[in-house]
Design a protein around this motif. Structure first.
Motif, PDB file in Angstrom:
ATOM      1  N   VAL A 183     -20.101   2.206   5.026  1.00  0.00           N
ATOM      2  CA  VAL A 183     -19.407   2.099   3.749  1.00  0.00           C
ATOM      3  C   VAL A 183     -18.577   0.826   3.790  1.00  0.00           C
ATOM      4  O   VAL A 183     -17.886   0.561   4.781  1.00  0.00           O
ATOM      5  N   THR A 205     -20.765   5.083   9.258  1.00  0.00           N
ATOM      6  CA  THR A 205     -20.756   6.531   9.052  1.00  0.00           C
ATOM      7  C   THR A 205     -21.002   7.297  10.355  1.00  0.00           C
ATOM      8  O   THR A 205     -21.702   6.825  11.249  1.00  0.00           O
ATOM      9  N   THR A 234     -20.053  10.447   4.674  1.00  0.00           N
ATOM     10  CA  THR A 234     -21.194  10.223   3.791  1.00  0.00           C
ATOM     11  C   THR A 234     -22.460  10.184   4.643  1.00  0.00           C
ATOM     12  O   THR A 234     -22.560   9.377   5.556  1.00  0.00           O
ATOM     13  N   LEU A 287     -22.492   0.962  -0.244  1.00  0.00           N
ATOM     14  CA  LEU A 287     -23.059   1.801   0.803  1.00  0.00           C
ATOM     15  C   LEU A 287     -24.286   1.099   1.341  1.00  0.00           C
ATOM     16  O   LEU A 287     -25.168   0.695   0.568  1.00  0.00           O
ATOM     17  N   LEU A 292     -12.796   5.143  -1.212  1.00  0.00           N
ATOM     18  CA  LEU A 292     -13.725   4.398  -0.373  1.00  0.00           C
ATOM     19  C   LEU A 292     -13.028   4.099   0.945  1.00  0.00           C
ATOM     20  O   LEU A 292     -11.899   3.617   0.945  1.00  0.00           O
ATOM     21  N   LEU A 296     -16.790   7.649  -0.915  1.00  0.00           N
ATOM     22  CA  LEU A 296     -17.650   7.280   0.206  1.00  0.00           C
ATOM     23  C   LEU A 296     -16.758   7.095   1.425  1.00  0.00           C
ATOM     24  O   LEU A 296     -15.742   6.417   1.356  1.00  0.00           O
ATOM     25  N   ASN A 297     -17.162   7.687   2.563  1.00  0.00           N
ATOM     26  CA  ASN A 297     -16.351   7.600   3.776  1.00  0.00           C
ATOM     27  C   ASN A 297     -17.224   7.895   4.995  1.00  0.00           C
ATOM     28  O   ASN A 297     -18.446   7.955   4.880  1.00  0.00           O
ATOM     29  N   SER A 336     -27.322   7.292   5.521  1.00  0.00           N
ATOM     30  CA  SER A 336     -26.253   6.294   5.427  1.00  0.00           C
ATOM     31  C   SER A 336     -26.057   5.549   6.741  1.00  0.00           C
ATOM     32  O   SER A 336     -26.345   6.068   7.816  1.00  0.00           O
TER      33      SER A 336
END
Length: 138
Positions: free
Chosen positions: A108, A8, A42, A95, A3, A38-39, A105
């Motif tokens: 995160v 995003t 995403t 998220l 994570l 998730l980064n 998105s």
């Protein structure tokens, strides 16, 4: 664990295209375990094996309310009311995504460690200021 706390990249690119209207769109927060990836890359919310599963937790999370958009010090900043998840659960991150825009998105969140609740988990978002709001655009 993968994570990475970030706004995003796709959200940043979609802002000038008017894909997101944070004042009228339905924005949600979904919770994830430490196994989630998730980064910044995403692009959308997608149900995965690493979203939290718990009695009382609904896949997709909760709707974020109380959106405020402000500007100060050459920064636009956005915040929401602190979301509450009424379930006994453990989560490592979240998220934030736009349901109205097809699950695109936005950001995160990495909680820094697993957070466990026995009844309800409240995600305390940062102060709504140009220095610390959950979303800041400089």
């Amino acid at each position: 664990m993968a994570l990475a706390q970030t706004m995003t990249t796709s959200f940043k690119a979609e802002l000038p295209k008017a894909v997101h209207d944070l004042l009228t769109d339905t924005i949600q927060m979904a919770l994830y375990t430490s196994e989630a990836t998730l980064n910044a890359d995403t692009t959308t919310y997608a149900l995965t094996a690493n979203e939290v599963v718990a009695a009382g937790y609904t896949a997709g999370g909760v709707v974020l309310t109380g959106v405020t958009i402000n500007t100060a010090n050459n920064v636009a900043y956005i915040s929401f009311d602190n979301p509450v998840f009424n379930a006994a659960l453990t989560a490592r991150g979240a998220l934030i995504y736009n349901v109205t825009a097809g699950g695109k998105s936005i950001a995160v969140l990495d909680f820094g460690a697993d957070k466990t609740s026995t009844v309800a988990l409240t995600v305390t978002l940062p102060n709504n200021s140009s220095d610390s709001a959950v979303l800041r655009i400089a």
